[in-house]
Design a protein around this motif. Structure first.
Motif, PDB file in Angstrom:
ATOM      1  N   GLU A   6       0.835  -1.196   0.000  1.00 22.99           N
ATOM      2  CA  GLU A   6       0.000   0.000   0.000  1.00 22.99           C
ATOM      3  C   GLU A   6       0.874   1.251   0.000  1.00 22.99           C
ATOM      4  O   GLU A   6       1.998   1.243   0.507  1.00 22.99           O
ATOM      5  N   SER A   7       0.325   2.321  -0.518  1.00 27.37           N
ATOM      6  CA  SER A   7       0.977   3.627  -0.484  1.00 27.37           C
ATOM      7  C   SER A   7      -0.081   4.716  -0.548  1.00 27.37           C
ATOM      8  O   SER A   7      -1.248   4.443  -0.870  1.00 27.37           O
ATOM      9  N   ARG A  19      -5.607   9.573  -1.808  1.00 25.46           N
ATOM     10  CA  ARG A  19      -5.788   8.417  -2.687  1.00 25.46           C
ATOM     11  C   ARG A  19      -4.807   7.327  -2.271  1.00 25.46           C
ATOM     12  O   ARG A  19      -3.597   7.518  -2.351  1.00 25.46           O
ATOM     13  N   LEU A  20      -5.355   6.221  -1.828  1.00 27.95           N
ATOM     14  CA  LEU A  20      -4.530   5.071  -1.476  1.00 27.95           C
ATOM     15  C   LEU A  20      -4.361   4.169  -2.693  1.00 27.95           C
ATOM     16  O   LEU A  20      -5.279   4.012  -3.488  1.00 27.95           O
ATOM     17  N   GLN A  81     -10.010   6.162  -3.519  1.00 24.09           N
ATOM     18  CA  GLN A  81     -10.079   7.622  -3.500  1.00 24.09           C
ATOM     19  C   GLN A  81     -10.959   8.033  -2.337  1.00 24.09           C
ATOM     20  O   GLN A  81     -12.126   7.626  -2.270  1.00 24.09           O
ATOM     21  N   MET A  82     -10.406   8.819  -1.442  1.00 21.69           N
ATOM     22  CA  MET A  82     -11.120   9.222  -0.227  1.00 21.69           C
ATOM     23  C   MET A  82     -11.292  10.734  -0.241  1.00 21.69           C
ATOM     24  O   MET A  82     -10.303  11.476  -0.211  1.00 21.69           O
ATOM     25  N   GLN A 109      -1.014   4.165   7.429  1.00 24.89           N
ATOM     26  CA  GLN A 109      -1.730   5.063   8.346  1.00 24.89           C
ATOM     27  C   GLN A 109      -2.376   6.216   7.582  1.00 24.89           C
ATOM     28  O   GLN A 109      -1.739   6.851   6.733  1.00 24.89           O
ATOM     29  N   VAL A 110      -3.619   6.486   7.920  1.00 23.47           N
ATOM     30  CA  VAL A 110      -4.327   7.677   7.456  1.00 23.47           C
ATOM     31  C   VAL A 110      -4.788   8.430   8.696  1.00 23.47           C
ATOM     32  O   VAL A 110      -5.498   7.871   9.533  1.00 23.47           O
ATOM     33  N   THR A 111      -4.384   9.677   8.802  1.00 23.37           N
ATOM     34  CA  THR A 111      -4.753  10.507   9.944  1.00 23.37           C
ATOM     35  C   THR A 111      -5.454  11.758   9.436  1.00 23.37           C
ATOM     36  O   THR A 111      -4.904  12.483   8.593  1.00 23.37           O
TER      37      THR A 111
END
Length: 114
Positions: A6-7, A19-20, A81-82, A109-111
Motif C-alpha cells: 500500500e501507499s 488516494r490510497l 479515493q477518499m 496510516q491515514v490521519t
C-alpha cells in the motif's frame, strides 16, 4: 503467493482528500476480489470498500458517497479515493486480496486532523 504493498497514506485536514494505492505481485490479479479494510485504535478491522473480479463494488455505509474503489487489472493495482475526509476516518488502512486464500498488505496510516 500474493504480496500487497500500500501507499498514499498520511496526514490530511478534515474535508481533504487522499488516494490510497495497492499494488499486487503475482499472476491472475483480475480473478481476485480486492478490498480495503481499516482498523482504528482499540477497534476491530472493518471492511471499507470492495471490488469483485466481476467489477461490482460495495461500500460501508459510513463512506458511501465519499470513497471510491477502483482497480486497474493491467497494473495489478487497486485504489481508494477518499474525499471529504473526517476525523473518524483516521485508521490504519489495509489492502486485501481474496480468492481461494486471503492476503493482506502491511497497512498504511491515514490521519485526519486539523
Amino acid at each position: 503467493q500474493v504480496q500487497l504493498v500500500e501507499s498514499g497514506g498520511g496526514l490530511v485536514q478534515p474535508g481533504g482528500s487522499l488516494r490510497l494505492s495497492c499494488v499486487a505481485s503475482g499472476d491472475s490479479f483480475s480473478t481476485y476480489a480486492m478490498n480495503w479494510y481499516r482498523q482504528a485504535p482499540g477497534k476491530q478491522r472493518d471492511l471499507v470498500a470492495g471490488s469483485t473480479s466481476f467489477g461490482t463494488t460495495n461500500y460501508a455505509d459510513s463512506v458511501k458517497g465519499r470513497f471510491t474503489i477502483s482497480r486497474d487489472n493491467a497494473k495489478n493495482a487497486v485504489y481508494l479515493q477518499m474525499n471529504s475526509l473526517k476525523p473518524e476516518d483516521t485508521a490504519v488502512y489495509y489492502c486485501n486480496a481474496a480468492r481461494y486464500q486471503v492476503y493482506w498488505g502491511q497497512g498504511i496510516q491515514v490521519t485526519v486532523s486539523s
